[in-house]
Design a protein around this motif. Structure first.
Motif, PDB file in Angstrom:
ATOM      1  N   UNK A   1      -7.161   6.075 -22.127  1.00  8.50           N
ATOM      2  CA  UNK A   1      -7.292   5.873 -20.678  1.00  8.50           C
ATOM      3  C   UNK A   1      -8.542   6.554 -20.134  1.00  8.50           C
ATOM      4  N   UNK A   2      -8.757   7.801 -20.559  1.00  9.74           N
ATOM      5  CA  UNK A   2      -9.930   8.529 -20.090  1.00  9.74           C
ATOM      6  C   UNK A   2     -11.212   7.920 -20.630  1.00  9.74           C
ATOM      7  N   UNK A   3     -11.205   7.514 -21.899  1.00 13.35           N
ATOM      8  CA  UNK A   3     -12.390   6.913 -22.500  1.00 13.35           C
ATOM      9  C   UNK A   3     -12.787   5.636 -21.764  1.00 13.35           C
ATOM     10  N   UNK A   4     -11.793   4.860 -21.334  1.00 16.96           N
ATOM     11  CA  UNK A   4     -12.087   3.623 -20.599  1.00 16.96           C
ATOM     12  C   UNK A   4     -12.739   3.926 -19.253  1.00 16.96           C
ATOM     13  N   UNK A   5     -12.266   4.973 -18.575  1.00 12.63           N
ATOM     14  CA  UNK A   5     -12.852   5.359 -17.292  1.00 12.63           C
ATOM     15  C   UNK A   5     -14.270   5.867 -17.494  1.00 12.63           C
ATOM     16  N   UNK A   6     -14.479   6.688 -18.515  1.00 10.50           N
ATOM     17  CA  UNK A   6     -15.825   7.181 -18.818  1.00 10.50           C
ATOM     18  C   UNK A   6     -16.786   6.031 -19.107  1.00 10.50           C
ATOM     19  N   UNK A   7     -16.341   5.075 -19.898  1.00  5.75           N
ATOM     20  CA  UNK A   7     -17.188   3.931 -20.229  1.00  5.75           C
ATOM     21  C   UNK A   7     -17.541   3.126 -18.987  1.00  5.75           C
ATOM     22  N   UNK A   8     -16.557   2.969 -18.106  1.00  2.00           N
ATOM     23  CA  UNK A   8     -16.800   2.232 -16.867  1.00  2.00           C
ATOM     24  C   UNK A   8     -17.820   2.970 -16.004  1.00  2.00           C
ATOM     25  N   UNK A   9     -17.686   4.284 -15.908  1.00  4.84           N
ATOM     26  CA  UNK A   9     -18.625   5.074 -15.105  1.00  4.84           C
ATOM     27  C   UNK A   9     -20.030   5.038 -15.698  1.00  4.84           C
ATOM     28  N   UNK A  10     -20.125   5.168 -17.004  1.00  2.00           N
ATOM     29  CA  UNK A  10     -21.443   5.117 -17.631  1.00  2.00           C
ATOM     30  C   UNK A  10     -22.079   3.750 -17.436  1.00  2.00           C
ATOM     31  N   UNK A  11     -21.251   2.693 -17.490  1.00  2.17           N
ATOM     32  CA  UNK A  11     -21.763   1.348 -17.249  1.00  2.17           C
ATOM     33  C   UNK A  11     -22.280   1.163 -15.834  1.00  2.17           C
ATOM     34  N   UNK A  12     -21.705   1.894 -14.906  1.00  2.00           N
ATOM     35  CA  UNK A  12     -22.152   1.832 -13.503  1.00  2.00           C
ATOM     36  C   UNK A  12     -23.221   2.880 -13.189  1.00  2.00           C
ATOM     37  N   UNK A  13     -23.666   3.589 -14.204  1.00  2.00           N
ATOM     38  CA  UNK A  13     -24.696   4.634 -14.081  1.00  2.00           C
ATOM     39  C   UNK A  13     -24.253   5.798 -13.189  1.00  2.00           C
ATOM     40  N   UNK A  14     -22.971   6.096 -13.245  1.00  2.00           N
ATOM     41  CA  UNK A  14     -22.439   7.285 -12.583  1.00  2.00           C
ATOM     42  C   UNK A  14     -22.731   8.495 -13.469  1.00  2.00           C
ATOM     43  N   UNK A  15     -23.136   9.596 -12.878  1.00  2.00           N
ATOM     44  CA  UNK A  15     -23.386  10.819 -13.630  1.00  2.00           C
ATOM     45  C   UNK A  15     -22.088  11.304 -14.272  1.00  2.00           C
ATOM     46  N   UNK A  16     -22.112  11.532 -15.590  1.00  2.00           N
ATOM     47  CA  UNK A  16     -20.916  11.961 -16.318  1.00  2.00           C
ATOM     48  C   UNK A  16     -21.161  13.323 -16.964  1.00  2.00           C
ATOM     49  N   UNK A  17     -20.201  14.225 -16.809  1.00  2.00           N
ATOM     50  CA  UNK A  17     -20.299  15.587 -17.311  1.00  2.00           C
ATOM     51  C   UNK A  17     -19.167  15.841 -18.291  1.00  2.00           C
ATOM     52  N   UNK A  18     -19.500  16.435 -19.440  1.00  2.00           N
ATOM     53  CA  UNK A  18     -18.501  16.777 -20.448  1.00  2.00           C
ATOM     54  C   UNK A  18     -18.378  18.297 -20.522  1.00  2.00           C
ATOM     55  N   UNK A  19     -17.133  18.781 -20.439  1.00  2.00           N
ATOM     56  CA  UNK A  19     -16.865  20.219 -20.462  1.00  2.00           C
ATOM     57  C   UNK A  19     -15.954  20.579 -21.622  1.00  2.00           C
ATOM     58  N   UNK A  20     -16.122  21.772 -22.195  1.00  2.00           N
ATOM     59  CA  UNK A  20     -15.103  22.265 -23.131  1.00  2.00           C
ATOM     60  C   UNK A  20     -13.751  22.337 -22.412  1.00  2.00           C
ATOM     61  N   UNK A  21     -12.681  22.196 -23.163  1.00  2.00           N
ATOM     62  CA  UNK A  21     -11.360  22.163 -22.548  1.00  2.00           C
ATOM     63  C   UNK A  21     -11.084  23.388 -21.680  1.00  2.00           C
TER      64      UNK A  21
END
Length: 262
Positions: free
Chosen positions: A63-83
């Motif tokens: 579910x999260x991966x799908x949202x991330x992919x959608x955001x990256x496809x729309x050129x939304x800034x995406x940030x990855x954090x350690x848990x």
């Protein structure tokens, strides 16, 4: 996707402020949508967020991966954090690990109240406000006016309780309810345990504005005096009154029932 691994990172500090401080959220006019459901609802109903933030473990969740992919496809800034850094931002226990940063919508005050609406006087509990917003959206009500002293409608707790209802509503905060009521081109109904008529006795097939008040003190007396009519909700049990969110739901769906029957 940009990775942040330090608590001292300036962007992470900004995110932490948004996560922990209502004052910071109001000042920045930004808030956080925490969890898969709210993020999906925002993408579907409102558009693109300012930023998508995910935990490292979220990338392995479909579910999260799908949202991330959608955001990256729309050129939304995406940030990855350690848990560990992500969990310091999130208030969702055992969540998937994804949130959005969004601009807080600023609804304009209408010139005149002509559609069914909800007027809220100093509600304090985030869960109550979120539940009322969810019931209002489900009942087809579009406008909500929150007085000064009402809990911030776009706080993470209210957003979670609203379950996406915010994105279907026009929410005006710090509204002068007395002014809104004076300019209303429809009846304003306030619930009261002392009312002679019940919500089932009056005609709700036309638009009305519903007025609800503080959990302990109720609606302020000056506003109550301005209401077109006070209505009660009958109950059989030995309790003094209903919770404000439950009262609102009863009122909204009696209006729905009468509207569908008309």
């Amino acid at each position: 996707m940009k990775e942040i691994s330090s608590r001292e990172n300036p962007l992470y500090k900004e995110l932490k402020q948004l996560a922990t401080s209502s004052q910071a959220r109001r000042k920045a006019q930004r808030t956080l949508l925490d969890g898969v459901h709210l993020c999906e609802a925002y993408l579907q109903l409102a558009g693109d967020p300012l930023m998508c933030v995910a935990s490292a473990s979220a990338c392995s969740q479909a579910e999260a991966a799908a949202i991330l992919a959608q955001c990256e496809g729309r050129r939304v800034s995406c940030i990855l954090l350690p848990d560990a850094l992500y969990h310091a931002l999130s208030q969702v226990e055992q969540g998937v690990g994804i949130l959005f940063v969004i601009a807080t919508p600023q609804a304009a005050m209408p010139a005149q109240l002509t559609r069914s609406a909800v007027l809220l006087d100093r509600l304090q509990d985030p869960g109550n406000l979120g539940s009322i917003l969810r019931s209002a959206a489900a009942a087809g009500i579009k406008q909500v006016f929150c007085s000064p002293g009402t809990v911030f409608a776009w706080s993470p707790k209210v957003l979670r309780a609203g379950m996406g209802a915010h994105f279907l509503l026009e929410i005006v905060e710090n509204a002068d309810l007395a002014s809104v009521m004076r300019g209303a081109a429809l009846p304003v109904l306030a619930t009261s345990s002392h009312a002679a008529q019940t919500v089932y006795d009056i005609d709700l097939s036309q638009p009305v504005a519903w007025l609800f008040g503080h959990e302990g003190q109720g609606v302020a007396q000056d506003l109550l005096a301005q209401a077109t009519q006070q209505v009660g909700i009958p109950h059989l049990g030995a309790v003094e009154s209903l919770n404000v969110a439950a009262s609102a739901a009863v009122c909204f769906f009696e209006q729905v029932r009468q509207t569908l029957r008309a």
